[in-house]
Design a protein around this motif. Structure first.
Motif, PDB file in Angstrom:
ATOM      1  N   TYR A 214       0.814  -1.223   0.000  1.00 41.36           N
ATOM      2  CA  TYR A 214       0.000   0.000   0.000  1.00 41.36           C
ATOM      3  C   TYR A 214       0.845   1.270   0.000  1.00 41.36           C
ATOM      4  O   TYR A 214       0.632   2.184  -0.792  1.00 41.36           O
ATOM      5  N   ARG A 215       1.782   1.383   0.912  1.00 39.57           N
ATOM      6  CA  ARG A 215       2.533   2.633   1.061  1.00 39.57           C
ATOM      7  C   ARG A 215       3.309   2.968  -0.214  1.00 39.57           C
ATOM      8  O   ARG A 215       3.445   4.139  -0.586  1.00 39.57           O
ATOM      9  N   SER A 218       0.668   3.715  -3.255  1.00 33.86           N
ATOM     10  CA  SER A 218      -0.173   4.900  -3.098  1.00 33.86           C
ATOM     11  C   SER A 218       0.612   6.190  -3.311  1.00 33.86           C
ATOM     12  O   SER A 218       0.085   7.283  -3.108  1.00 33.86           O
ATOM     13  N   THR A 219       1.874   6.079  -3.729  1.00 29.95           N
ATOM     14  CA  THR A 219       2.673   7.265  -4.032  1.00 29.95           C
ATOM     15  C   THR A 219       2.483   7.675  -5.489  1.00 29.95           C
ATOM     16  O   THR A 219       2.163   6.861  -6.349  1.00 29.95           O
ATOM     17  N   CYS A 223       2.274   4.903  -8.409  1.00 28.42           N
ATOM     18  CA  CYS A 223       0.846   4.580  -8.479  1.00 28.42           C
ATOM     19  C   CYS A 223       0.442   3.919  -9.785  1.00 28.42           C
ATOM     20  O   CYS A 223      -0.538   3.168  -9.820  1.00 28.42           O
ATOM     21  N   CYS A 226      -0.004   0.176  -9.563  1.00 25.08           N
ATOM     22  CA  CYS A 226      -1.018  -0.371  -8.658  1.00 25.08           C
ATOM     23  C   CYS A 226      -2.163  -0.986  -9.460  1.00 25.08           C
ATOM     24  O   CYS A 226      -2.584  -0.446 -10.489  1.00 25.08           O
ATOM     25  N   SER A 231      -5.151   5.108  -6.741  1.00 28.55           N
ATOM     26  CA  SER A 231      -4.832   4.734  -5.358  1.00 28.55           C
ATOM     27  C   SER A 231      -4.160   5.872  -4.606  1.00 28.55           C
ATOM     28  O   SER A 231      -4.319   6.006  -3.388  1.00 28.55           O
ATOM     29  N   GLU A 232      -3.419   6.698  -5.325  1.00 30.17           N
ATOM     30  CA  GLU A 232      -2.684   7.783  -4.671  1.00 30.17           C
ATOM     31  C   GLU A 232      -3.608   8.908  -4.202  1.00 30.17           C
ATOM     32  O   GLU A 232      -3.188   9.771  -3.432  1.00 30.17           O
ATOM     33  N   PHE A 236      -5.199   7.970   3.649  1.00 28.43           N
ATOM     34  CA  PHE A 236      -4.794   6.763   4.382  1.00 28.43           C
ATOM     35  C   PHE A 236      -5.830   6.397   5.430  1.00 28.43           C
ATOM     36  O   PHE A 236      -6.362   7.242   6.146  1.00 28.43           O
ATOM     37  N   TYR A 240      -8.500   0.606   4.838  1.00 24.35           N
ATOM     38  CA  TYR A 240      -8.279   0.558   3.390  1.00 24.35           C
ATOM     39  C   TYR A 240      -6.899  -0.015   3.066  1.00 24.35           C
ATOM     40  O   TYR A 240      -6.759  -0.868   2.189  1.00 24.35           O
ATOM     41  N   ALA A 241      -5.890   0.432   3.788  1.00 22.84           N
ATOM     42  CA  ALA A 241      -4.530  -0.034   3.501  1.00 22.84           C
ATOM     43  C   ALA A 241      -4.390  -1.534   3.704  1.00 22.84           C
ATOM     44  O   ALA A 241      -3.578  -2.189   3.042  1.00 22.84           O
ATOM     45  N   HIS A 245      -3.667  -3.174  -2.103  1.00 26.14           N
ATOM     46  CA  HIS A 245      -2.214  -2.989  -2.062  1.00 26.14           C
ATOM     47  C   HIS A 245      -1.477  -3.841  -3.089  1.00 26.14           C
ATOM     48  O   HIS A 245      -0.324  -4.170  -2.902  1.00 26.14           O
TER      49      HIS A 245
END
Length: 615
Positions: A214-215, A218-219, A223, A226, A231-232, A236, A240-241, A245
């Motif tokens: 996820y982390r 989601s950038t 992204c 993904c 997603s970005e 947060f 969801y996270a 992911h």
């Protein structure tokens, strides 16, 4: 149990070996690494026998403690003889010598300078005895605490360790993913790897490379890789996270992206193994790769990615590992992976069935059995569930010829439980992976109490266990309630039985009182766990009470204001406790969630973090 883990053969003899100031630790025919084991033994004698015993090499004298290599023994065996004339530890290899010293140290801890005579012959039932520690979803441990864990693993003969990494390593090109965290650095990993290697612990790299990203995904930087578009743009939330992911395997750049992460991370480790994870790919085929999934099927999408990464590692002489939850649905596909691949086969029920282990074994692939310490999503681990789960999974491992056990310690939803509370679960894994002989829960806890906590009454771990299973408004409900819409909040509260809240909280208070009363039984170096347990008892009753208040729909007022203040005072103490063993890591995000509850109690406006429709 005299030892933890218990040796396979123990023969008690008459007489005793009395150590004194004339005794020496003498190394005979050992490798240079044995200097560390001599230092361990020397430190143990100083602390528990009151003796400052020097060590040397050469010909031993009467009364010495002799550490020696005997190649006539199998490489993983050692023998320990304690006799009136001295102590002799013989081992088939340097690793076995290290293991034998741990047994001898435990004996000294219990008997001091006068050691009753005995003979021990010992070896491990499983060659690979591992511990898996989540370092991604809330907590990034400090290096000094990681070294303390390594010492615990060494003392109890656990010889593999993996740190679960998603975004919490300082990748050079992923600063957007770790910028709000406190990631592990290359220097820290290399230093820990060196510390572990000296203690015969293989530090195995583990990296999410399919699901649970996820982390990273989601950038803005990543992204496009993904599975789910946009997603970005989604704020947060833990809820969801935890579910969205997954890499988009239809993107031709994805495999090279993961290979780049592997190439940066793997050289930090001595190990010739690498865990690519690849578990819980919940979004696979549901977004950008849907057309490809419709054409080829989910199985092919999953297998092609796993196979590409496994083949990439094998080509470099590295043994790949992956979690088996997806592959178990089509175990015949295991034959398409490189023969070197190891399946990490997990299951966490107290009486975990054997089906997954059995079916993967039938596929012909090598596997580890992977139980758990049962602390995730809880303030207090479910110690009895952990005991049952580890016992069952180690049984399945022996029955179906698994080559190892990897005892998992996950950190879902912010890793709120203090890692020091899962140490009994780690030791249960040590006991059953080394010696498959059945041991009852109370007997094992008695050994944990004496041999880890230093409690000569043998009761402390049992008192800890009395705190388990009282979380009515548990952490998962706590997180989901604050992060969802009003309809879902009502549904969550309807699922929780608050009818026995007073009796439950009273039981927690009584368990806390019993722990405090037992504090004099602990030596000075082990008393810090008491504060951790008291904090844990307090927060269990506090969240139970808050949940009951929410469920009752009571008006805001003095009672709610008092609960908010209790929560904030608890939070202040908790943050200090967190910082004893962990970096700042996810603490600010966790603090924000707790403070939102304090605002709810005071009647201030608060909002839900909701995913867009269709997610």
């Amino acid at each position: 149990m005299e030892f933890l883990p218990n040796p396979h053969k123990i023969n008690h003899l008459t007489g005793a070996c009395t150590l004194d100031a004339q005794s020496h630790i003498t190394l005979v025919g050992t490798e240079p690494a044995a200097l560390l084991y001599a230092q361990m033994l020397q430190s143990c004698l100083r602390d528990y026998a009151g003796l400052d015993v020097p060590f040397t090499r050469g010909k031993p004298k009467a009364g010495d403690m002799v550490l020696t290599i005997n190649t006539a023994l199998p490489a993983d065996h050692y023998t320990l003889t304690v006799a009136p004339g001295g102590v002799t530890l013989k081992a088939g290899s340097d690793e076995a010598l290290c293991n034998g010293v741990q047994t001898l140290c435990q004996y000294i801890e219990q008997h001091g300078a006068v050691l009753p005579a005995l003979e021990v012959e010992d070896w491990p039932d499983l060659a690979n005895r591992g511990y898996y520690q989540d370092c991604s979803r809330g907590r990034v441990p400090k290096l000094d605490y990681l070294k303390q864990v390594a010492d615990i693993l060494c003392r109890h003969k656990i010889n593999q360790w993996q740190l679960y990494i998603e975004h919490t390593y300082l990748f050079r090109n992923l600063s957007e993913a770790w910028r709000e965290d406190t990631p592990l650095t290359a220097q820290e990993i290399m230093e820990l790897d060196d510390y572990c290697a000296a203690r015969h612990i293989e530090l195995v790299p583990s990296l999410s490379s399919f699901g649970h990203m996820y982390r990273i995904l989601s950038t803005k930087t990543c992204c496009d890789m993904c599975e789910l578009p946009d997603s970005e743009k989604i704020p947060f939330s833990y809820t969801y996270a935890g579910h969205h992911h997954t890499l988009n395997v239809s993107n031709p750049d994805v495999v090279d992206f993961v290979k780049g992460m592997i190439d940066e991370y793997r050289p930090l480790f001595r190990s010739n193994k690498f865990n690519i994870c690849n578990d819980e790919t919940f979004d696979l085929g549901k977004g950008r790769s849907k057309a490809l999934a419709d054409e080829k099927g989910e199985r092919e999408l999953y297998l092609s990615h796993v196979k590409a990464l496994c083949e990439y590692l094998v080509a470099q002489g590295v043994t790949p590992q992956f979690w088996g939850d997806i592959m178990w649905r089509f175990p015949e596909s295991c034959a398409e992976l490189p023969k070197e691949t190891i399946c990490l086969n997990w299951g966490y029920l107290p009486n975990q069935r054997e089906n997954e282990i059995r079916d993967i074994a039938a596929s012909g692939i090598t596997q580890y059995a992977c139980p758990g310490v049962c602390g995730w999503n809880r303030w207090m681990p479910l110690m009895y569930n952990s005991y049952l789960n580890i016992r069952a999974m180690c049984h399945h491992a022996h029955k179906y010829n698994a080559i190892g056990m990897l005892n998992t310690d996950w950190g879902d939803y912010a890793h709120v439980n203090d890692p020091r509370l899962t140490i009994p679960g780690i030791l249960y894994g040590a006991a059953f992976s080394w010696n498959a002989e059945p041991v009852e829960f109370d007997e094992l806890n008695e050994a944990v109490s004496r041999l880890y906590y230093g409690d000569t009454t043998g009761t402390f771990a049992g008192l800890m266990a009395k705190l388990q299973d009282y979380e009515i408004f548990d952490w998962q409900h706590t997180v989901n309630w604050i992060e969802c819409d009003e309809a879902t909040r009502r549904k969550i509260l309807s699922e929780v039985d608050f009818s026995k809240i007073d009796d439950t909280n009273r039981a927690v208070t009584e368990a806390k009182a019993a722990i405090l009363a037992a504090t004099p039984n602990l030596p000075a170096g082990k008393k810090e766990i008491v504060q951790v347990l008291c904090q844990t008892a307090d927060v269990i009753t506090l969240w139970n009470t808050i949940g009951a208040w929410l469920n009752a729909g009571q008006p805001h007022g003095a009672q709610a204001d008092a609960l908010a203040a209790q929560l904030e005072h608890w939070l202040q103490r908790y943050r200090a406790q967190w910082r004893q063993v962990s970096k700042e890591s996810g603490l600010p995000t966790l603090t924000n969630l707790v403070c939102r509850y304090a605002d709810v109690l005071r009647g201030r406006a608060y909002g839900a973090v909701e995913a867009p429709a269709g997610r």
